[in-house]
Design a protein around this motif. Structure first.
Motif, PDB file in Angstrom:
ATOM      1  N   VAL B  66       5.225  -5.049  19.628  1.00 27.36           N
ATOM      2  CA  VAL B  66       5.175  -3.736  18.982  1.00 27.36           C
ATOM      3  C   VAL B  66       5.349  -3.880  17.471  1.00 27.36           C
ATOM      4  N   VAL B  67       6.326  -4.697  17.087  1.00 25.25           N
ATOM      5  CA  VAL B  67       6.570  -4.874  15.654  1.00 25.25           C
ATOM      6  C   VAL B  67       5.368  -5.542  14.987  1.00 25.25           C
ATOM      7  N   ALA B  68       4.748  -6.492  15.689  1.00 19.74           N
ATOM      8  CA  ALA B  68       3.573  -7.156  15.120  1.00 19.74           C
ATOM      9  C   ALA B  68       2.433  -6.171  14.950  1.00 19.74           C
ATOM     10  N   ALA B  69       2.276  -5.265  15.909  1.00 19.40           N
ATOM     11  CA  ALA B  69       1.211  -4.273  15.776  1.00 19.40           C
ATOM     12  C   ALA B  69       1.459  -3.384  14.566  1.00 19.40           C
ATOM     13  N   CYS B  70       2.713  -2.978  14.360  1.00 19.11           N
ATOM     14  CA  CYS B  70       3.031  -2.156  13.186  1.00 19.11           C
ATOM     15  C   CYS B  70       2.724  -2.905  11.898  1.00 19.11           C
ATOM     16  N   GLU B  71       3.109  -4.177  11.864  1.00 17.35           N
ATOM     17  CA  GLU B  71       2.888  -4.976  10.665  1.00 17.35           C
ATOM     18  C   GLU B  71       1.392  -5.108  10.375  1.00 17.35           C
ATOM     19  N   VAL B  72       0.608  -5.287  11.427  1.00 11.83           N
ATOM     20  CA  VAL B  72      -0.833  -5.411  11.237  1.00 11.83           C
ATOM     21  C   VAL B  72      -1.413  -4.118  10.701  1.00 11.83           C
ATOM     22  N   VAL B  73      -0.964  -2.994  11.253  1.00 13.06           N
ATOM     23  CA  VAL B  73      -1.533  -1.713  10.824  1.00 13.06           C
ATOM     24  C   VAL B  73      -1.228  -1.464   9.350  1.00 13.06           C
ATOM     25  N   VAL B  74       0.026  -1.689   8.952  1.00 11.03           N
ATOM     26  CA  VAL B  74       0.374  -1.441   7.556  1.00 11.03           C
ATOM     27  C   VAL B  74      -0.314  -2.452   6.641  1.00 11.03           C
ATOM     28  N   GLY B  75      -0.373  -3.705   7.061  1.00  8.46           N
ATOM     29  CA  GLY B  75      -1.010  -4.729   6.239  1.00  8.46           C
ATOM     30  C   GLY B  75      -2.487  -4.468   6.045  1.00  8.46           C
ATOM     31  N   LEU B  76      -3.169  -4.084   7.127  1.00  8.94           N
ATOM     32  CA  LEU B  76      -4.592  -3.817   6.983  1.00  8.94           C
ATOM     33  C   LEU B  76      -4.829  -2.558   6.161  1.00  8.94           C
ATOM     34  N   GLY B  77      -3.918  -1.592   6.269  1.00  7.86           N
ATOM     35  CA  GLY B  77      -4.040  -0.422   5.407  1.00  7.86           C
ATOM     36  C   GLY B  77      -3.914  -0.792   3.947  1.00  7.86           C
ATOM     37  N   LEU B  78      -2.989  -1.698   3.657  1.00  8.41           N
ATOM     38  CA  LEU B  78      -2.853  -2.179   2.273  1.00  8.41           C
ATOM     39  C   LEU B  78      -4.114  -2.889   1.826  1.00  8.41           C
ATOM     40  N   ILE B  79      -4.691  -3.694   2.714  1.00 11.39           N
ATOM     41  CA  ILE B  79      -5.896  -4.433   2.324  1.00 11.39           C
ATOM     42  C   ILE B  79      -7.036  -3.465   2.027  1.00 11.39           C
ATOM     43  N   VAL B  80      -7.157  -2.421   2.857  1.00 13.07           N
ATOM     44  CA  VAL B  80      -8.215  -1.443   2.605  1.00 13.07           C
ATOM     45  C   VAL B  80      -7.971  -0.723   1.284  1.00 13.07           C
ATOM     46  N   ALA B  81      -6.694  -0.408   0.999  1.00 12.49           N
ATOM     47  CA  ALA B  81      -6.398   0.262  -0.275  1.00 12.49           C
ATOM     48  C   ALA B  81      -6.709  -0.647  -1.450  1.00 12.49           C
ATOM     49  N   ILE B  82      -6.393  -1.944  -1.317  1.00  2.59           N
ATOM     50  CA  ILE B  82      -6.714  -2.899  -2.387  1.00  2.59           C
ATOM     51  C   ILE B  82      -8.219  -2.978  -2.587  1.00  2.59           C
ATOM     52  N   PHE B  83      -8.932  -3.002  -1.474  1.00  2.77           N
ATOM     53  CA  PHE B  83     -10.391  -3.127  -1.566  1.00  2.77           C
ATOM     54  C   PHE B  83     -11.002  -1.899  -2.204  1.00  2.77           C
ATOM     55  N   ARG B  84     -10.438  -0.722  -1.898  1.00  2.00           N
ATOM     56  CA  ARG B  84     -10.979   0.512  -2.478  1.00  2.00           C
ATOM     57  C   ARG B  84     -10.827   0.528  -3.984  1.00  2.00           C
ATOM     58  N   ARG B  85      -9.739  -0.079  -4.471  1.00  2.53           N
ATOM     59  CA  ARG B  85      -9.521  -0.056  -5.923  1.00  2.53           C
ATOM     60  C   ARG B  85     -10.248  -1.191  -6.607  1.00  2.53           C
ATOM     61  N   ARG B  86     -11.080  -1.908  -5.857  1.00  2.00           N
ATOM     62  CA  ARG B  86     -11.917  -2.983  -6.385  1.00  2.00           C
ATOM     63  C   ARG B  86     -11.103  -4.096  -7.014  1.00  2.00           C
ATOM     64  N   LEU B  87      -9.939  -4.328  -6.455  1.00  2.00           N
ATOM     65  CA  LEU B  87      -9.166  -5.482  -6.892  1.00  2.00           C
ATOM     66  C   LEU B  87      -9.623  -6.688  -6.088  1.00  2.00           C
ATOM     67  N   PRO B  88      -9.431  -7.881  -6.597  1.00  2.00           N
ATOM     68  CA  PRO B  88      -9.848  -9.061  -5.834  1.00  2.00           C
ATOM     69  C   PRO B  88      -8.928  -9.277  -4.628  1.00  2.00           C
ATOM     70  N   LEU B  89      -9.533  -9.612  -3.511  1.00  2.00           N
ATOM     71  CA  LEU B  89      -8.733  -9.874  -2.308  1.00  2.00           C
ATOM     72  C   LEU B  89      -8.317 -11.331  -2.326  1.00  2.00           C
ATOM     73  N   ASP B  90      -7.366 -11.631  -3.146  1.00  2.00           N
ATOM     74  CA  ASP B  90      -6.925 -13.007  -3.316  1.00  2.00           C
ATOM     75  C   ASP B  90      -5.455 -12.942  -3.688  1.00  2.00           C
ATOM     76  N   VAL B  91      -4.600 -13.606  -2.910  1.00  2.99           N
ATOM     77  CA  VAL B  91      -3.176 -13.431  -3.122  1.00  2.99           C
ATOM     78  C   VAL B  91      -2.703 -14.087  -4.407  1.00  2.99           C
ATOM     79  N   ASP B  92      -3.535 -14.951  -4.997  1.00  4.63           N
ATOM     80  CA  ASP B  92      -3.108 -15.532  -6.265  1.00  4.63           C
ATOM     81  C   ASP B  92      -3.386 -14.603  -7.430  1.00  4.63           C
TER      82      ASP B  92
END
Lengths: 216, 99
Positions: B66-92
């Motif tokens: 359950v906790v892993a599912a929550c983490e995935v949902v929030v993490g993927l939401g963050l990734i989509v938000a990053i992508f929408r703002r046209r930031l590079p998807l690169d952790v560095d």
């Protein structure tokens, strides 16, 4: 038979894990993780825990992986650059991983848990089936069960707030700070901009087709 | 198969996941490697629950899912938000909290 199943499932799990790390394309990484999860479900069945195996297949390989596939398809899969911020990072990281594995193995195998070398005690026929786990979840672990449901709800609302398409706020440049953050990135058709200045987090994102909202 | 085999397999999977987090740079792949590590922990929990002959470890494994599912949902939401703002998807490149 049990040995053969164990080694087959272990090979599948290891191959899937290596595939996740090694695949260039994130979509192939997701598919390798699906293989890994199915192999882990077989291992859970070998450990006579049917409910966890079923939950693994349904929740993980079913729902979570579909979410991953949608996001990878939305974001697109571009190649990572070969630039290394720390020199020699790609060589050092597997060494660190190997050191971690050796350390964990030594910590477990050198412990004084005598039952590690056995097959475990004989268990009754219903060990780990849904009825037993459900009884544990609803009686002894009722509070963690409810807390996890609240956590799921919070995560769903959080994902909608994070990824949902934000409406630009009302007419006349009165954009508040939270909507201004997203206004530059998510250009909206002008018909939508003047609809509702006051909005609540639960109603935004539900009419807009957000990629995470489709799956859930 | 004795319980040792499962534990060693679990630690090997954990080490592979940790290596992936160190090596890869795309945040999606890093989330996938986090899943690997969580699943290795789940395997260890279930193996120990079999070793003790007690089902409570399996309840732990379900809660971890359950906790892993929550983490995935929030993490993927963050990734989509990053992508929408046209930031590079690169952790560095994403090393500051300000966008």
């Amino acid at each position: 038979v049990e040995e053969i199943l164990f080694f087959a499932a272990a090979l599948g799990a290891l191959g899937g894990a290596v595939g996740v790390v090694a695949m260039r394309n994130p979509l192939y990484g997701v598919l390798a993780l699906v293989v890994h999860l199915f192999a882990l479900a077989v291992l859970f069945l070998l450990l006579s825990s049917a409910f966890v195996a079923a939950a693994q297949v349904v929740v993980y390989a079913g729902a979570v992986m579909v979410l991953y596939v949608f996001v990878v398809a939305y974001v697109g899969s571009d190649q990572e650059s070969a630039w290394e911020p720390i020199p020699g990072q790609r060589l050092l990281a597997p060494l660190m991983g190997a050191a971690l594995f050796i350390e964990l193995s030594v910590a477990v195998l050198a412990s004084s848990l005598l039952a590690l070398g056995t097959d475990g005690p004989d268990v009754k026929a219903g060990f780990g089936d849904p009825a037993e786990i459900g009884r544990l979840l609803l009686e002894r672990f009722l509070l963690p069960f409810e807390a996890s449901s609240i956590l799921l709800l919070l995560a769903a609302v959080g994902a909608v707030v994070l990824a949902g398409r934000q409406r630009a706020s009302g007419p006349g440049e009165g954009a508040g700070v939270p909507s201004e953050r997203f206004a530059e990135s998510a250009p909206l058709p002008p018909a939508e901009t003047a609809t509702s200045p006051g909005r609540s987090p639960s109603e935004e994102g539900s009419p807009a087709p957000s990629p995470t909202g489709d799956v859930r | 198969m004795t319980i040792e085999w499962y534990i060693v397999l679990s630690s090997l999977l954990f080490a592979i996941g940790a290596t992936g987090i160190l090596v890869r740079r795309s945040p999606i792949v890093i989330l996938l490697c986090l899943e690997l590590m969580l699943n290795a922990g789940n395997l260890a929990l279930v193996a120990f629950s079999r070793m003790v002959g007690n089902q409570e470890g399996q309840v732990f494994a379900v809660i971890v899912m359950v906790v892993a599912a929550c983490e995935v949902v929030v993490g993927l939401g963050l990734i989509v938000a990053i992508f929408r703002r046209r930031l590079p998807l690169d952790v560095d490149d994403l090393r500051t909290l300000r966008g």
